[in-house]
Scaffold this motif. Sequence first.
Motif, PDB file in Angstrom:
ATOM      1  N   GLU A  89      29.814  34.271  35.912  1.00 51.18           N
ATOM      2  CA  GLU A  89      29.315  35.680  36.160  1.00 51.18           C
ATOM      3  C   GLU A  89      30.253  36.285  37.228  1.00 51.18           C
ATOM      4  OE1 GLU A  89      28.338  39.294  35.547  1.00 51.18           O
ATOM      5  OE2 GLU A  89      27.251  37.801  34.532  1.00 51.18           O
ATOM      6  N   GLY A  90      31.227  37.026  36.862  1.00 50.75           N
ATOM      7  CA  GLY A  90      32.264  37.627  37.750  1.00 50.75           C
ATOM      8  C   GLY A  90      31.564  38.472  38.648  1.00 50.75           C
ATOM      9  N   GLY A  91      30.506  39.154  38.509  1.00 48.27           N
ATOM     10  CA  GLY A  91      29.812  39.978  39.597  1.00 48.27           C
ATOM     11  C   GLY A  91      30.717  41.205  39.693  1.00 48.27           C
ATOM     12  N   SER A  92      30.630  41.813  40.953  1.00 48.20           N
ATOM     13  CA  SER A  92      31.741  42.778  41.248  1.00 48.20           C
ATOM     14  C   SER A  92      32.642  42.130  42.196  1.00 48.20           C
ATOM     15  CB  SER A  92      30.746  43.957  41.855  1.00 48.20           C
ATOM     16  OG  SER A  92      31.624  44.980  42.331  1.00 48.20           O
ATOM     17  N   ILE A  93      33.869  42.015  41.511  1.00 44.95           N
ATOM     18  CA  ILE A  93      35.229  41.758  42.463  1.00 44.95           C
ATOM     19  C   ILE A  93      35.449  43.148  43.101  1.00 44.95           C
ATOM     20  CG2 ILE A  93      37.225  40.545  42.484  1.00 44.95           C
ATOM     21  CD1 ILE A  93      36.099  39.169  39.678  1.00 44.95           C
ATOM     22  N   SER A  94      35.290  43.187  44.056  1.00 48.74           N
ATOM     23  CA  SER A  94      35.808  44.339  44.872  1.00 48.74           C
ATOM     24  C   SER A  94      37.279  44.603  45.348  1.00 48.74           C
ATOM     25  CB  SER A  94      34.882  44.918  46.070  1.00 48.74           C
ATOM     26  OG  SER A  94      34.837  43.822  46.780  1.00 48.74           O
ATOM     27  N   GLY A  95      37.816  43.177  45.591  1.00 45.46           N
ATOM     28  CA  GLY A  95      39.190  43.191  46.258  1.00 45.46           C
ATOM     29  C   GLY A  95      40.081  44.056  45.146  1.00 45.46           C
ATOM     30  N   ILE A  96      40.661  45.008  45.606  1.00 34.17           N
ATOM     31  CA  ILE A  96      41.581  45.421  44.570  1.00 34.17           C
ATOM     32  C   ILE A  96      42.713  44.656  43.842  1.00 34.17           C
ATOM     33  CG2 ILE A  96      43.250  46.444  46.392  1.00 34.17           C
ATOM     34  CD1 ILE A  96      42.152  48.567  43.311  1.00 34.17           C
ATOM     35  N   PHE A  97      43.334  43.773  44.514  1.00 38.69           N
ATOM     36  CA  PHE A  97      44.213  43.033  44.013  1.00 38.69           C
ATOM     37  C   PHE A  97      43.554  41.932  42.885  1.00 38.69           C
ATOM     38  CE2 PHE A  97      47.141  39.151  44.022  1.00 38.69           C
ATOM     39  CZ  PHE A  97      48.220  39.740  43.273  1.00 38.69           C
ATOM     40  N   THR A  98      42.503  41.482  43.176  1.00 42.52           N
ATOM     41  CA  THR A  98      41.776  40.481  42.211  1.00 42.52           C
ATOM     42  C   THR A  98      41.373  41.350  41.215  1.00 42.52           C
ATOM     43  OG1 THR A  98      41.394  39.201  44.205  1.00 42.52           O
ATOM     44  CG2 THR A  98      40.263  38.747  42.223  1.00 42.52           C
ATOM     45  N   ALA A  99      40.746  42.308  41.322  1.00 38.86           N
ATOM     46  CA  ALA A  99      40.309  43.299  40.332  1.00 38.86           C
ATOM     47  C   ALA A  99      41.497  43.674  39.282  1.00 38.86           C
ATOM     48  CB  ALA A  99      39.771  44.602  40.773  1.00 38.86           C
ATOM     49  N   LEU A 100      42.602  44.113  39.768  1.00 41.45           N
ATOM     50  CA  LEU A 100      43.605  44.402  38.994  1.00 41.45           C
ATOM     51  C   LEU A 100      44.283  42.951  38.315  1.00 41.45           C
ATOM     52  CD1 LEU A 100      45.864  46.899  41.261  1.00 41.45           C
ATOM     53  CD2 LEU A 100      44.860  47.400  39.300  1.00 41.45           C
ATOM     54  N   GLN A 101      44.237  41.910  38.875  1.00 40.89           N
ATOM     55  CA  GLN A 101      44.805  40.894  38.072  1.00 40.89           C
ATOM     56  C   GLN A 101      43.809  40.526  36.816  1.00 40.89           C
ATOM     57  OE1 GLN A 101      44.608  37.599  41.489  1.00 40.89           O
ATOM     58  NE2 GLN A 101      46.489  37.338  41.140  1.00 40.89           N
ATOM     59  N   GLY A 102      42.338  40.802  37.115  1.00 38.73           N
ATOM     60  CA  GLY A 102      41.578  40.564  36.106  1.00 38.73           C
ATOM     61  C   GLY A 102      41.822  41.687  34.946  1.00 38.73           C
ATOM     62  N   GLU A 103      42.112  42.893  35.365  1.00 37.42           N
ATOM     63  CA  GLU A 103      42.243  44.070  34.334  1.00 37.42           C
ATOM     64  C   GLU A 103      43.499  43.696  33.650  1.00 37.42           C
ATOM     65  OE1 GLU A 103      42.192  48.809  34.328  1.00 37.42           O
ATOM     66  OE2 GLU A 103      42.014  47.875  36.367  1.00 37.42           O
ATOM     67  N   ILE A 104      44.528  43.505  34.167  1.00 34.63           N
ATOM     68  CA  ILE A 104      45.755  43.330  33.735  1.00 34.63           C
ATOM     69  C   ILE A 104      45.873  41.826  32.928  1.00 34.63           C
ATOM     70  CG2 ILE A 104      48.288  43.148  33.958  1.00 34.63           C
ATOM     71  CD1 ILE A 104      47.879  45.216  36.426  1.00 34.63           C
ATOM     72  N   GLY A 105      45.502  40.809  33.455  1.00 35.55           N
ATOM     73  CA  GLY A 105      45.891  39.516  33.148  1.00 35.55           C
ATOM     74  C   GLY A 105      44.486  38.889  32.741  1.00 35.55           C
ATOM     75  N   GLY A 106      43.477  39.409  32.735  1.00 30.02           N
ATOM     76  CA  GLY A 106      42.058  38.693  32.162  1.00 30.02           C
ATOM     77  C   GLY A 106      41.581  37.441  33.234  1.00 30.02           C
ATOM     78  N   TYR A 107      41.260  36.671  32.553  1.00 33.25           N
ATOM     79  CA  TYR A 107      41.000  35.358  33.357  1.00 33.25           C
ATOM     80  C   TYR A 107      41.427  34.153  32.928  1.00 33.25           C
ATOM     81  CZ  TYR A 107      37.247  34.311  29.887  1.00 33.25           C
ATOM     82  OH  TYR A 107      36.495  33.920  28.962  1.00 33.25           O
ATOM     83  N   SER A 108      41.567  32.958  33.705  1.00 33.24           N
ATOM     84  CA  SER A 108      42.022  31.780  33.281  1.00 33.24           C
ATOM     85  C   SER A 108      40.804  30.738  33.787  1.00 33.24           C
ATOM     86  CB  SER A 108      43.318  31.368  34.130  1.00 33.24           C
ATOM     87  OG  SER A 108      44.236  32.249  33.638  1.00 33.24           O
TER      88      SER A 108
END
Length: 134
Positions: A89-108
Amino acid sequence: MSPKRVSPEDTKSQPAPAPAPAPQAPQPTSLRAETTKGQFAGGLSAQGRAHLTCKGKPVPWQDIEWYAGKRGELLGTSQTDARGIAEMEGGSISGIFTALQGEIGGYSVKYLGNDEYLPSEAHGHIVPLFDIGS
């Protein structure tokens, strides 16, 4: 009474001791990350799901690492269940850089392997979940 003596010819007819079993090489694994839906407003929120198998059979009770984007920030670790499925469960990832990584690059996801199984990695996509009622 004297001990029984064995002639050298008798020892030649004795079977040779069985060789010790050779250590088994680690088996290859396959890790698959599912595409999931996520919300990006106010930080990334999504749930990931991964399947770990070896020769088509589930690999239970193994640790899976979860990353934002393609091997970005480590989000956490979860364990596969009896079916070889791990969820995070990703929960709320509030760090802008981490959130952008997930938005653009998904997850690994990454399985590090052990003496029995070889490591494997996979990438999953996060598609936006839109709330029509807002």
